[in-house]
Enzyme design. Sequence first.
Site, PDB file in Angstrom:
ATOM      1  N   PHE A 149       0.889  -1.133   0.123  1.00 21.29           N
ATOM      2  CA  PHE A 149       0.014   0.005   0.026  1.00 21.29           C
ATOM      3  C   PHE A 149       0.898   1.050   0.011  1.00 21.29           C
ATOM      4  O   PHE A 149       0.298   2.544  -0.474  1.00 21.29           O
ATOM      5  CB  PHE A 149      -0.782  -0.003   1.324  1.00 21.29           C
ATOM      6  CG  PHE A 149      -0.197   0.561   2.432  1.00 21.29           C
ATOM      7  CD1 PHE A 149      -0.018   2.011   2.680  1.00 21.29           C
ATOM      8  CD2 PHE A 149       0.382  -0.504   3.455  1.00 21.29           C
ATOM      9  CE1 PHE A 149       0.421   2.188   4.047  1.00 21.29           C
ATOM     10  CE2 PHE A 149       0.865  -0.126   4.453  1.00 21.29           C
ATOM     11  CZ  PHE A 149       1.111   1.340   4.697  1.00 21.29           C
ATOM     12  N   LYS A 173      -1.279  -7.241  -9.251  1.00 22.76           N
ATOM     13  CA  LYS A 173      -2.306  -7.267  -8.175  1.00 22.76           C
ATOM     14  C   LYS A 173      -1.759  -6.307  -7.129  1.00 22.76           C
ATOM     15  O   LYS A 173      -1.058  -6.610  -6.086  1.00 22.76           O
ATOM     16  CB  LYS A 173      -2.334  -8.656  -7.391  1.00 22.76           C
ATOM     17  CG  LYS A 173      -3.508  -9.191  -6.778  1.00 22.76           C
ATOM     18  CD  LYS A 173      -3.757  -8.490  -5.754  1.00 22.76           C
ATOM     19  CE  LYS A 173      -3.147  -8.629  -4.499  1.00 22.76           C
ATOM     20  NZ  LYS A 173      -3.382  -7.567  -3.351  1.00 22.76           N
ATOM     21  N   GLU A 176      -4.871  -3.772  -1.777  1.00 25.60           N
ATOM     22  CA  GLU A 176      -6.345  -3.319  -1.689  1.00 25.60           C
ATOM     23  C   GLU A 176      -6.797  -2.295  -0.815  1.00 25.60           C
ATOM     24  O   GLU A 176      -7.974  -1.780  -0.854  1.00 25.60           O
ATOM     25  CB  GLU A 176      -7.039  -4.902  -0.987  1.00 25.60           C
ATOM     26  CG  GLU A 176      -6.662  -5.252   0.054  1.00 25.60           C
ATOM     27  CD  GLU A 176      -5.720  -6.270   0.237  1.00 25.60           C
ATOM     28  OE1 GLU A 176      -4.526  -5.857  -0.400  1.00 25.60           O
ATOM     29  OE2 GLU A 176      -5.752  -7.186   0.991  1.00 25.60           O
ATOM     30  N   CYS A 281       9.529   1.876   3.414  1.00 21.75           N
ATOM     31  CA  CYS A 281      10.578   0.757   3.780  1.00 21.75           C
ATOM     32  C   CYS A 281      12.007   1.363   4.010  1.00 21.75           C
ATOM     33  O   CYS A 281      13.036   0.728   4.280  1.00 21.75           O
ATOM     34  CB  CYS A 281      10.524  -0.121   2.734  1.00 21.75           C
ATOM     35  SG  CYS A 281      11.247   0.378   1.179  1.00 21.75           S
ATOM     36  N   GLU A 384       9.419  -4.202  12.919  1.00 25.30           N
ATOM     37  CA  GLU A 384       9.046  -3.082  12.193  1.00 25.30           C
ATOM     38  C   GLU A 384       7.986  -2.416  12.762  1.00 25.30           C
ATOM     39  O   GLU A 384       6.680  -3.058  12.741  1.00 25.30           O
ATOM     40  CB  GLU A 384       8.869  -3.522  10.559  1.00 25.30           C
ATOM     41  CG  GLU A 384       8.608  -2.387   9.760  1.00 25.30           C
ATOM     42  CD  GLU A 384       8.583  -2.885   8.225  1.00 25.30           C
ATOM     43  OE1 GLU A 384       7.945  -3.866   8.121  1.00 25.30           O
ATOM     44  OE2 GLU A 384       9.002  -2.068   7.292  1.00 25.30           O
TER      45      GLU A 384
HETATM   46  P1  NAD Z   1       1.512  -6.720   3.182  1.00 23.92           P
HETATM   47  O1  NAD Z   1       2.658  -7.630   3.242  1.00 23.92           O
HETATM   48  O2  NAD Z   1       0.432  -6.540   4.124  1.00 23.92           O
HETATM   49  O3  NAD Z   1       0.795  -6.592   1.673  1.00 23.92           O
HETATM   50  C1  NAD Z   1       1.503  -6.662   0.542  1.00 23.92           C
HETATM   51  C2  NAD Z   1       0.581  -7.428  -0.613  1.00 23.92           C
HETATM   52  O4  NAD Z   1       0.750  -8.693  -0.211  1.00 23.92           O
HETATM   53  C3  NAD Z   1      -0.668  -6.681  -0.735  1.00 23.92           C
HETATM   54  O5  NAD Z   1      -0.935  -6.747  -2.264  1.00 23.92           O
HETATM   55  C4  NAD Z   1      -1.410  -7.733  -0.115  1.00 23.92           C
HETATM   56  O6  NAD Z   1      -2.789  -7.773  -0.710  1.00 23.92           O
HETATM   57  C5  NAD Z   1      -0.755  -9.085  -0.150  1.00 23.92           C
HETATM   58  N1  NAD Z   1      -1.018  -9.832   0.902  1.00 23.92           N
HETATM   59  C6  NAD Z   1      -1.418  -9.490   2.169  1.00 23.92           C
HETATM   60  N2  NAD Z   1      -1.379 -10.422   3.046  1.00 23.92           N
HETATM   61  C7  NAD Z   1      -1.389 -11.736   2.208  1.00 23.92           C
HETATM   62  C8  NAD Z   1      -1.506 -13.235   2.435  1.00 23.92           C
HETATM   63  N3  NAD Z   1      -1.797 -13.755   3.577  1.00 23.92           N
HETATM   64  N4  NAD Z   1      -1.002 -13.873   1.381  1.00 23.92           N
HETATM   65  C9  NAD Z   1      -0.935 -13.531   0.421  1.00 23.92           C
HETATM   66  N5  NAD Z   1      -0.969 -12.124  -0.069  1.00 23.92           N
HETATM   67  C10 NAD Z   1      -1.098 -11.262   0.784  1.00 23.92           C
HETATM   68  O7  NAD Z   1       2.485  -5.180   3.189  1.00 23.92           O
HETATM   69  P2  NAD Z   1       1.960  -3.632   3.427  1.00 23.92           P
HETATM   70  O8  NAD Z   1       1.200  -3.497   4.708  1.00 23.92           O
HETATM   71  O9  NAD Z   1       0.910  -3.353   1.892  1.00 23.92           O
HETATM   72  O10 NAD Z   1       3.045  -2.846   2.999  1.00 23.92           O
HETATM   73  C11 NAD Z   1       3.974  -2.624   4.044  1.00 23.92           C
HETATM   74  C12 NAD Z   1       5.129  -3.482   4.217  1.00 23.92           C
HETATM   75  O11 NAD Z   1       5.863  -3.490   2.936  1.00 23.92           O
HETATM   76  C13 NAD Z   1       6.358  -3.024   5.388  1.00 23.92           C
HETATM   77  O12 NAD Z   1       6.564  -4.538   5.663  1.00 23.92           O
HETATM   78  C14 NAD Z   1       7.458  -2.403   4.350  1.00 23.92           C
HETATM   79  O13 NAD Z   1       8.487  -2.613   4.855  1.00 23.92           O
HETATM   80  C15 NAD Z   1       7.242  -3.431   3.308  1.00 23.92           C
HETATM   81  N6  NAD Z   1       7.921  -2.594   1.943  1.00 23.92           N
HETATM   82  C16 NAD Z   1       9.040  -3.131   1.595  1.00 23.92           C
HETATM   83  C17 NAD Z   1       9.630  -2.582   0.479  1.00 23.92           C
HETATM   84  C18 NAD Z   1      11.161  -3.006  -0.090  1.00 23.92           C
HETATM   85  O14 NAD Z   1      11.356  -2.779  -1.078  1.00 23.92           O
HETATM   86  N7  NAD Z   1      11.685  -3.974   0.560  1.00 23.92           N
HETATM   87  C19 NAD Z   1       9.182  -1.265  -0.175  1.00 23.92           C
HETATM   88  C20 NAD Z   1       7.806  -0.945   0.349  1.00 23.92           C
HETATM   89  C21 NAD Z   1       7.193  -1.477   1.334  1.00 23.92           C
END
Ligand code: NAD
Length: 499
Positions: A149, A173, A176, A281, A384
């Site tokens: 997000f 994808k 959401e 991140c 985090e």
């Molecule tokens: P998230 O892991 O909750 O969601 C990321 C994606 O995974 C979304 O599209 C979501 O729909 C999907 N998802 C969520 N739960 C799932 C499940 N159980 N099974 C399969 N798919 C699932 O992450 P977020 O809250 O959207 O984003 C924040 C996180 O992203 C933080 O941990 C941040 O550090 C990380 N991030 C990392 C980078 C990087 O380059 N390392 C960059 C940006 C964000």
Amino acid sequence: MQELTHYIGGAHVKGTSGRFADVYNPATGEVQAKVPLANVEEMAQAVDIAAKSQPAWAAVNPQRRARVMMKFVSLLNRDMDKLAEALSREHGKTLPDAAGDVQRGLEVVEYCIGAPQLLKGEFTDDAGPGIDMYSMKQALGVCAGITPFNFPAMIPMWMFAPAIVCGNAFILKPSERDPSVPLMLAELLEEAGLPTGIIQVVNGDKEAVDAILDHDVIQSVGFVGSTPIAEYIYGRGCANGKRVQCFGGAKNHMIIMPDADMDQAADALIGAGYGAAGERCMAISVAVPVGEETADRLVEKLVPRIEALKVGPYTSGKDVDYGPVVTAAAKENILGLVETGIAQGAELVVDGRDFSLQGYEDGFFVGPHLFDRVTTDMDIYQKEIFGPVLSCVRAKTYEEAIGYAMDHEYGNGTAIFTRDGDAARDFASRINVGMVGVNVPIPVPLAYHTFGGWKKSMFGDLNQHGPDAFKFYTRTKTVTSRWPSGIKEGGEFNFKPME
Ligand code: NAD
């Protein structure tokens, strides 16, 4: 209530699964739209369309594919304000920050305009008698990306721009939580001349993700998000024979040496720790001053700056430093960790728990927090937080400070603030973290370098954007060729019967 769609086969299509997720305006706390959550059949439909459309796109020469990216850049610039507004409305970040989100994606699209050069293969003349050998970089076919997000414009563009310019079809994808900008980007790509079916957006949750991971036709999966999901996607995707790269969470340390310019270091920590409400991140969440005196000076400089931070809705324009966090659940999680920090003995120097904004009482705002004397056994150090909470861990020596960053399970970004070239050089050389800043707090590499962390912040072999993206989204084919002697041996003037 607005009902959002998928973007499949060049059209906005309604969800058919009957499942939806709420999309909030984080500043007001109101549900402003609902987004459909795709099922396996909807994903399969998009994959079929992608697979049918991709060969013709791969056959378009790279220069023409690059021209679509050129046009896409001009459309992004044309619609910058509209995109930034839609992004802020769903994410909550300030308008300049939202425009920056689009801009950092746009820069990767610009890099992709170099595809004709970047996709050139290799050639060995006369590898043997009359034998030539050459390698081609060919598209994979249908690729997919799953995005978080916090950068709903930048991260999708980091994935789909190189994938598409390499000749692949791409299924996105998105998160959401803020799906509108990804849908707008897909429309703009088609306005730029991309054939139907090459970019599609399928909204959803775990069900849609699993449908991607288990679909035989999908060749590669890119993921950015939290580490537990990154590990899951990497494991399942690889087990299903796909090429997978997953980027996970972070806990970025900034080391402040006694000789650092303390005003500069404090200013840097304010932007890197609290910008975008800490939902980056590459945010700095741990400050590690070296020496008690450095720590005292740093905290003294930080406190008034933190207390002066302006927190508010994006609609207040440039007068706001950061906005709300993305959901009520995110707010609850952050404030829960703050309570844990207090219970485990950290010193809460700036307390943002009671923050409330008149007229926006239901918004997901979190006031800024500063913890001092944090130790490595505390939850606020290990986890985090992804919110406006900075932890100060005091180190006695440089070795102790670098040790903290080295021992942490995450290894996305880190920084050192010093005037000493030797310390900076030693730090950059030894640290086991993927992106390092020297007097630069958020060392996000530019589009023509690559982006990626180490340790639990990254699973896979190749980084995002830059030259690595062109490796990730192509595969190499090597041809060894020999031509028997033919027409150059002399013209044939007599009619020769068929042999
Ligand atoms: P998230 O892991 O909750 O969601 C990321 C994606 O995974 C979304 O599209 C979501 O729909 C999907 N998802 C969520 N739960 C799932 C499940 N159980 N099974 C399969 N798919 C699932 O992450 P977020 O809250 O959207 O984003 C924040 C996180 O992203 C933080 O941990 C941040 O550090 C990380 N991030 C990392 C980078 C990087 O380059 N390392 C960059 C940006 C964000």
